[in-house]
Structure formats: structure tokens, C-alpha cells
Scaffold this motif. Structure first.
Motif, short mmCIF file in Angstrom:
data_model
loop_
_atom_site.label_atom_id
_atom_site.label_comp_id
_atom_site.label_asym_id
_atom_site.label_seq_id
_atom_site.Cartn_x
_atom_site.Cartn_y
_atom_site.Cartn_z
N THR B 55 47.12 -98.18 41.12
CA THR B 55 48.23 -97.45 41.72
C THR B 55 48.02 -95.92 41.49
OG1 THR B 55 49.60 -99.14 40.48
CG2 THR B 55 50.63 -97.13 40.87
N THR B 57 49.29 -92.42 41.40
CA THR B 57 50.54 -91.55 41.25
C THR B 57 50.51 -90.47 41.92
OG1 THR B 57 50.86 -92.80 39.15
CG2 THR B 57 52.00 -90.93 39.58
N ALA B 70 58.21 -91.22 50.62
CA ALA B 70 58.13 -92.26 50.29
C ALA B 70 58.70 -93.13 51.23
CB ALA B 70 59.02 -92.51 48.89
N GLN B 74 54.79 -93.59 53.47
CA GLN B 74 54.10 -94.21 52.48
C GLN B 74 53.21 -95.10 53.15
OE1 GLN B 74 55.74 -95.10 49.36
NE2 GLN B 74 54.65 -97.20 48.82
N ALA B 75 53.25 -95.69 54.23
CA ALA B 75 52.52 -96.52 54.91
C ALA B 75 51.06 -95.74 55.28
CB ALA B 75 53.02 -97.14 56.24
N LEU B 78 49.10 -94.92 52.02
CA LEU B 78 48.18 -96.24 51.57
C LEU B 78 47.39 -96.56 52.51
CD1 LEU B 78 48.72 -97.62 49.06
CD2 LEU B 78 50.00 -99.36 50.42
N ARG B 82 43.47 -96.49 51.18
CA ARG B 82 42.55 -97.87 51.26
C ARG B 82 41.15 -97.65 51.93
NH1 ARG B 82 47.22 -102.29 52.18
NH2 ARG B 82 47.67 -102.37 49.82
N ARG B 89 46.47 -99.85 45.74
CA ARG B 89 47.03 -100.96 46.00
C ARG B 89 48.63 -100.44 46.30
NH1 ARG B 89 44.72 -103.59 42.23
NH2 ARG B 89 43.05 -104.84 42.98
N SER B 90 49.11 -99.72 45.45
CA SER B 90 50.24 -98.92 45.69
C SER B 90 50.61 -97.54 45.24
CB SER B 90 51.50 -99.89 44.91
OG SER B 90 50.95 -99.83 43.40
N ILE B 91 51.63 -97.30 45.63
CA ILE B 91 51.75 -95.63 45.46
C ILE B 91 52.88 -95.22 44.57
CG2 ILE B 91 51.87 -93.35 46.39
CD1 ILE B 91 50.62 -94.47 48.90
N GLU B 92 52.96 -94.63 43.64
CA GLU B 92 54.17 -94.05 42.89
C GLU B 92 54.15 -92.67 42.99
OE1 GLU B 92 54.26 -95.83 38.86
OE2 GLU B 92 54.57 -97.86 39.83
#
Lengths: 364, 459
Positions: B55, B57, B70, B74-75, B78, B82, B89-92
Motif C-alpha cells: 500500500t 500512502t 483519487a 488513481q488508475a 497505480l 506497478r 497494490r493499492s494507494i491511500e
């Protein structure tokens, strides 16, 4: 396609507030626009400069959903000059038609895609006395730092010193003002640092209050809802200096003068200030003497009748710092408290103790 | 890119060192995929705050930016991340205003004196002072146990010792230790709150008066770790004790760590409810006694190193033997030395130090030799006159040596003068006695205790 009819007066009111927020933005031109959005019988008008966001909602005659962004100033000026009670807004392709019984206007719109979201703050919502809240901000905002080096000093610091009150403080490190305003039943858990420009906008909205004002706050934003207007500002994170400790606990001299005398004398010395705006204040047993001296213009001295307790003292101040607080004092007399040479002077009004103003003398 | 070339170990390193680099790389890709206007508006002032377990941040300057990124990017972010690290895997998002903003070079005309505003050094959301950490905590034989207990709590918060109760006299490092626990647990993401018992009591009273007691309860119950300093001040405050009792139960039941400090053992707390006292004792109680001379030396050295000055061993020994007890007094003496040596621009000699700290050492010079002799003989229950005599009886020799040592160390009387005043002895005898005591002091705790008691008599 969007096609609604709204009350011209209501539109005008919301657009006026929105126009204060819509500003020229170099990289994001859409920020000069308002976003008009119709869902069912509600028209929402949003504007933001990424610091503050405003959303106003109006009920309209139903006529189809849709959204459009148009330059705020153009729309506001158009609506301002509309004389009819009702205005119809309709969207045809890329063009917003603004029509009344007697006029027809077509405004080119901008893509709504770029228009930012306005954060919705829902946490810690409580009712607040809007007028008193606005007063707290408007009294103190002038002393906030204009420089961006220390963001926390460019803010109005709002906190709860005593229950049922809110305390507003600003400082630019040369002077400091603290105003405590009653706020019955209001509970503020964490102190807020509202950037001063945003605070001023919030105050403008808060004092419109005819009915209940709701105040919400979370870690990053605060928001105010007044009737159909919602305004939100970012908060500065950081901490305000612990200023209690610099307020002198003991004074050597107290001098009380009539506010009008003092203002009058300052008007005179204002003519003769040097480039540092140096004002000399001399306190002795019967009088308070203000003098200014400018190499180019000349000198002036004004003596005021004063009730003084304590030692004679002479200090130099930047006149602007002293003069700026006076419009916020409504009392007919003020007391100047001196803590000694090289130490801050405190100005207070004689009867109203809700405000304190601290100003540092000049070094020479 | 071949994902298998990244072993998990390399990711661990990435987390620490290369997040900045990674984000800079990502920004280059992102800049190419969107319009310059968009890039400037939304990606300026962004950075990676952390990368944990896949994750990322992302620190963004405001909520506006957070929502926008966001929603729209976001896409893209990410995908870009990657490509750089297959583990993303994910974004906060976290709203953080970066404090390391360029400091403006504006040297203002300082005609006007500035208000002496000091910034809060204390973090207001948790009241912790970042100065107090385990790194700056000096461990000696006297506080070993407390330190180990605190470390265990940090490793297994809420499970190991709950509550941890640390007691000791003022200036022995209680606050430092419990704040270090807080600061350490904060680093691993726990919600920590430090409060003095007095503050807790005032807050509680205020909440009662304003009718927001429930609010108060909820506020305290949200923390993972509660640290309460100086609980002894809750004595006689029955209502507050009751509230603390309920808070304690609520936190303890949910395995939230609680840390207390006090100046006395819970059993000795008068006017404290029995049920609260027994709860204090439920976890681990540990004492921080007064630091011994060796530990005092170690503390001095550590503090000197923090202030980037060096002290000679003589100076350290002198300070640690003359300033007893309280670490705060040691710090005070050290500050005096620091200040003076900065002023003179050189390191101070032992004699200079001795003169400088004369006032911070407790015994005053104004005592006459006879008084010292009288006090000390009283302490040992012998006739003062026997000290001056030539007798070599054991019960007299020992006190006599101690008197010589004290006269020399605390009152800086010269060796010949001591000899002369104590019945015309040779100065070599005096030197021998002083050295002997000094040698014995190194490993004799009883003797040290004895001297401390004598010194307190001479105050």
C-alpha cells in the motif's frame, strides 16, 4: 437537457459569494467558472480556488437535469443586470442561455470535466452563532502574518479557552491580538488554524446568517452551512505558538486615555512619520505624549490628557501597528499597559475585556 | 521488467531508501501522460509518505487535491507505480502539508522587536515531546529494569505488562521513559495520548460542568495507548479517580496499553481508592531509584555528547561525585559549563569547572571545619574531640577519613590546611585518606549512600 427557472435575487446572492472564491488560476482555467448543476428541482452552484469551496443551492422549477460551467464574472454581471423576478437557465450544446421575460443572453460554457470536487465535511457538526463567529474573525484577521514563511502565523487560531466561548488569535510576531467571543454551548475539541484569507470569506458568509449556522470540522477542513450556502476551507496543520507566556504578567505603567483623543493625535503624527513609521510614546504622570519626526517633512508633538499609574516611560512603536487595532475598539476610552522598556505594550479597552492587543516596541 | 528480479528483501530496502526516488520516477511517467496544466495543479507538492505491504500512502497538500487525484488519476498512478515496483497494490492518501518548504530568504529589517514567540515543541494531538526517545535515554544499573520493562511494553503493547507503573523521585527520568514509550509506539502507528493526571482531572471537571462527560469518555477511549504522568496528584479527587477507574477497565479489557508514573509506590498512595491502587499493581511496577555515581557519569557523558561538547574524565568524575541525586541538577550544571565554555571558546579545566558549579553543588562553603567535624562525628556517634586526637582507633579513623574527603571535595580546603585543622597532621596523610575513600567509592554502594546522607546533614 438542463432547463430551469430560478429566482433572480437568489441566484444573485449565491453568485456574489461564489465570485469571491472564483479567481484566475494559471494552470486550471476552470476555476474562474462556477459549476451549475441541476438534479431534480435543485440547482447547485459551486465555486472553488482549491483553498475554499462554496456550494449554494436553490430550488428551481423542474425542467431537466444537467450541468454546465461558465465564467463566474460573466454570469454574475449578467444576472446583476437582469431586472425581472425570474431567470431561466437552459443549456443548448455548449451554450448557456440566460433568459428573462425581457432579455436573452447566451454564454459560452467550459468543459465541466476539470471542475474539482468540493470536500464535504460532516464531522463534529454543531450549531454556532454565526454573527459572533464572524465578529471574532473580523476583529483579529488584520494582525495575521501576510508572509508565507510560517504558515501557522498566516492563520486565525481558533480555540476554546473557556467553555461557552471561542477565542480567536492572530499574530505576525510583531503584534498579537486575542479576542474572546461568547459561543454558548459550543464545544471545540481541537483548535483550528484557518488561513486568514479563507477565514475572512467564512466570516462574510457566517454573518449573512438569518437562521441557524452549522459548523463542522475534521482534521483537514472546516465548513460552515448557512441556509442554502455551504462554505469549506482547508485548515493549516501545524501549531500556533504558545503565546500566553509572552503576555506580560506585571506592568510598570498604566495609562488611560480617551479613544477619540488618541485617534486624533495619531492622525496628526501620521503626517510626520519617517519611513519606519516611528511613533514616540512618552508617558508621565498627567499626560501621554505622542510625537513623530521625519527628516524630510518635520516634527509634531501631541499631548493628551491621561490618567496614569506607575513610572514615567518612553517607547517607540510602529504607528501602523497601534493604529490598526483602534477601529476594533468601540469603547470610549482605552488603557495602555506598559511592561517596561523593550517589552510589549498591551492595549485594552477599559470596559470590554474580551480583547487584548499586544504590540512590541521598536528596537531603537 | 521482470518481477522475479525483485526479492522481498529488496522491497524492504525500497521502503526505506528509495520511495522518494520511486515517486520522482513515477512523476516523470505521469507528466508525460497528462496535460502540463493538470500535472502542475495536482501533482505539485505530492510525495510518498510510506510504502507498506503493497500500500502506497501518497501525501497530498489538501483535500481538494486528494479527492481529485483519487477520482481522476488513481488508475494512472497505480499503473505507473506497478511498472516501477510490482508490489504496489493499492494507494491511500494522506493530507500533509510539507513543512520543509523553502524558507524565504527575506531578511526583514528588524527595526521592530519581534515577539519572543516560541513554537510549541510539543505535539498537540498527543502531547508527546519528541525530544524524549529511547535513543536519548541513558541506561545505567539503576534504571535497567525500568528500561527493560518499557522496551517490552513497546514490543508487545497491551499484552506484556498492562499497566506499566513506573515510580521514582523527581528528576530520575520517569517522564522521559514513559514519553519514550509513547514516541516509539507512535512510530508504529498507534494512537498515543500523553496526559498529566492534573490535566486529566481538569478536563474531566470541565466536561462535567459543560455537560459533555460522554464526549470526554469517548475521547479517551479512542486511544490505543494512554500514558498518565504523576498519578499521585489524583489523591483526594474521588470523582476523577472513579472516571479513571472506568477508563482503565475499558482500556484494559480491550488490551489497550496503559502507562502510569508516580513518585511513590501504589501501596503508599494515600487517599487513593483501593480498587484503583490494586489495578495499578496489576501489571508491572518498577522503581527508578536515584542514579549511582557511575550512572551519573554516564548520563553526563551522554548529555555532553548531545550538546556536542567533550568533558574530561576528571570533570565527569568531579561532577558525578559532587552533584548527587537528581538528573535535572546534573543537566543544570552541564548547561552552566556549556555556556561558559562557549563564551570562552575552549574546554574548561577541572578547577574552572569546580569554581563554576560551586553554587550548584548542595553543600555551602560557609560551614566551618569544626561544624563539619561535629556533624560527622554526631552521625557516627563519636566524640568530636577524638577526631583531633592522635588515636588510631578504627571507629575514629573511618570518620576522620570521611571528614577529610568531604572537606576536600565539597569545600575545596587545601590538603595542608585540612591536616592542620584536624590536629596537625601531615598533608600526605590527608591525600592518602582522600584517595582511599575515592577508590572505595568506585564499588562500594554503602559508602556512597553514607556520604550522600552526610552531605544532606551538612546542607
Amino acid at each position: 437537457m438542463m432547463h430551469v427557472t430560478a429566482d433572480t435575487q437568489g441566484l444573485r446572492k449565491v453568485l456574489e459569494i461564489a465570485s469571491r472564491v472564483s479567481t484566475k488560476h494559471l494552470t486550471l482555467p476552470v476555476l474562474q467558472c462556477v459549476l451549475l448543476k441541476v438534479v431534480g428541482s435543485t440547482l447547485t452552484i459551486s465555486a472553488t480556488n482549491l483553498e475554499i469551496g462554496v456550494v449554494g443551492s436553490l430550488s428551481v422549477e423542474v425542467g431537466g437535469d444537467g450541468e454546465v460551467a461558465v465564467p463566474t464574472q460573466t454570469l454574475l454581471q449578467t444576472i446583476n443586470l437582469n431586472t425581472q423576478k425570474h431567470t431561466t437557465l437552459s443549456l443548448e450544446g455548449e451554450v448557456l442561455h440566460v433568459e428573462t421575460k425581457t432579455s436573452k443572453t447566451a454564454i459560452k460554457s467550459v468543459s465541466t470535466e476539470e471542475f474539482p470536487h468540493i470536500p464535504q465535511v460532516t464531522e463534529n457538526t454543531q450549531s454556532i452563532n454565526g454573527v459572533l463567529f464572524a465578529q471574532g474573525i473580523k476583529t483579529t484577521v488584520f494582525a495575521a502574518s501576510q508572509s508565507s514563511i510560517k504558515p501557522e502565523l498566516g492563520c486565525v487560531y481558533v480555540f476554546q479557552k473557556k467553555e461557552h466561548t471561542l477565542t480567536f488569535t492572530t499574530t505576525d510576531s510583531f503584534r498579537l491580538i486575542e479576542k474572546t467571543a461568547p459561543q454558548h454551548g459550543f464545544i471545540l475539541q481541537d483548535s483550528l488554524l484557518i488561513p486568514y484569507k479563507n477565514a475572512l470569506e467564512i466570516a462574510r458568509v457566517a454573518e449573512l446568517a438569518e437562521d441557524v449556522v452549522m459548523f463542522s470540522t475534521n482534521e483537514n477542513q472546516c465548513a460552515l452551512t448557512v441556509g442554502n450556502i455551504y462554505i469549506t476551507s482547508r485548515l493549516t496543520n501545524g501549531s500556533f505558538p504558545d503565546y500566553e507566556q509572552i503576555i506580560p504578567k506585571e506592568y510598570v505603567t498604566h495609562s488611560t486615555v480617551l479613544t477619540s483623543d488618541f485617534l486624533h493625535a495619531l492622525k496628526k503624527t501620521n503626517i510626520f512619520l519617517n519611513k519606519f513609521m516611528q511613533l514616540t510614546v512618552v508617558v508621565d504622570t498627567e499626560s501621554l505624549t505622542l510625537s513623530a519626526q521625519s527628516g524630510e517633512v518635520g516634527t509634531t508633538t501631541e499631548s493628551l490628557h491621561a490618567a496614569t499609574e506607575g513610572d514615567a516611560i518612553t517607547l517607540n512603536f510602529n504607528q501602523r501597528y497601534i493604529a490598526e487595532v483602534l477601529p476594533h475598539i468601540t469603547d470610549d476610552s482605552i488603557t495602555l499597559h506598559f511592561a517596561g522598556v523593550g517589552r510589549p505594550m498591551v492595549i485594552e479597552s477599559v470596559h470590554d475585556k474580551s480583547m487584548r492587543y499586544l504590540v512590541m516596541p521598536m528596537n531603537k | 521488467m521482470n518481477p522475479t528480479s525483485h526479492s522481498p528483501a529488496s522491497i524492504v530496502r525500497t521502503e526505506q531508501v528509495d520511495v522518494k526516488q520511486m515517486w520522482d520516477d513515477a512523476l516523470v511517467h505521469i507528466e508525460l501522460s497528462i496535460t502540463p496544466a493538470n500535472f502542475k495543479t495536482w501533482f505539485r507538492d505530492t510525495h510518498i509518505v510510506s510504502l507498506e505491504g503493497g500500500t502506497v500512502t501518497l501525501g497530498v497538500p489538501s483535500v481538494f487535491v486528494r479527492d481529485w487525484i483519487a477520482d481522476k488519476f488513481q488508475a494512472l498512478i497505480l499503473k505507473t507505480l506497478r511498472e516501477l515496483t510490482p508490489y504496489a497494490r493499492s494507494i491511500e492518501y494522506a493530507v500533509v502539508q510539507r513543512s520543509d518548504r523553502r524558507q524565504g530568504s527575506s531578511k526583514k529589517q528588524t527595526v521592530n522587536a519581534a515577539l519572543p514567540l516560541e513554537e510549541y515543541y510539543i505535539n498537540k494531538s498527543d502531547n508527546l515531546n519528541p525530544k524524549y526517545t529511547f535513543e536519548t535515554f541513558v541506561v545505567g544499573s539503576f534504571n535497567e529494569l525500568a528500561h527493560a520493562a518499557a522496551k517490552t511494553v513497546v514490543e508487545k503493547p497491551g499484552i506484556a505488562y498492562n499497566p506499566l507503573f513506573i515510580y521514582g523521585k523527581t528528576g530520575h527520568g520517569k517522564t522521559h521513559l514513559i514519553q519514550a514509550v509513547g514516541n516509539q509506539l507512535k512510530r508504529v502507528g498507534k494512537k498515543v495520548f500523553y496526559v498529566t493526571s492534573e490535566r486529566f482531572a481538569v478536563d474531566y471537571m470541565n466536561s462535567l460542568q459543560s455537560g459533555t462527560a460522554n464526549n470526554f469518555k469517548d475521547r479517551y477511549r479512542q486511544y490505543d495507548v494512554l500514558i498518565m504522568d504523576d498519578v499521585q496528584f489524583l489523591a483526594n479527587k474521588e470523582k476523577t479517580q472513579e472516571e479513571l477507574f472506568h477508563l482503565f477497565n475499558a482500556m484494559h479489557d480491550t488490551n489497550k496499553q496503559i502507562v502510569f508514573s508516580s513518585d511513590v509506590h501504589p501501596a503508599l498512595m494515600l487517599n487513593m481508592e483501593e480498587r484503583l491502587r490494586s489495578r495499578f499493581a496489576q501489571g508491572m511496577i518498577v522503581d527508578i531509584p536515584a542514579p549511582d555515581s557511575e550512572s551519573r557519569g554516564a548520563i553526563l557523558k551522554a548529555k555532553a555528547a548531545q550538546n556536542t561538547i567533550t568533558l574530561s574524565d576528571d570533570v565527569v568524575n568531579h561532577l558525578s561525585s559532587t552533584i548527587e541525586g537528581n538528573v535535572r541538577e546534573l543537566e543544570g550544571a552541564l548547561n552552566t559549563i556549556l555556556c561558559q565554555s562557549q563564551l570562552l571558546g575552549r574546554t574548561l579545566s577541572l578547577d574552572e569547572v569546580r569554581v563554576l558549579i560551586k553554587n550548584s553543588t548542595r553543600p555551602r562553603k560557609s560551614l566551618a571545619v569544626v561544624d563539619v567535624v561535629e556533624k560527622i562525628s554526631q552521625y557516627f556517634d563519636i566524640e568530636p574531640t577524638s577526631i583531633y586526637e592522635k588515636t588510631r582507633r578504627k571507629e575514629v579513623v573511618r570518620p576522620r577519613q570521611l571528614i577529610m574527603y568531604i572537606l576536600r571535595e565539597d569545600f575545596q580546603v587545601s590538603y595542608p590546611a585540612i591536616g592542620q585543622k584536624l590536629g596537625g597532621r601531615d598533608h600526605t596523610t590527608v591525600i592518602h585518606s582522600c584517595e582511599k575513600i575515592k577508590r572505595e567509592l568506585i564499588d562500594d554502594r554503602d559508602l556512597e549512600e553514607e556520604i550522600a546522607q552526610i552531605r544532606s546533614l551538612l546542607k
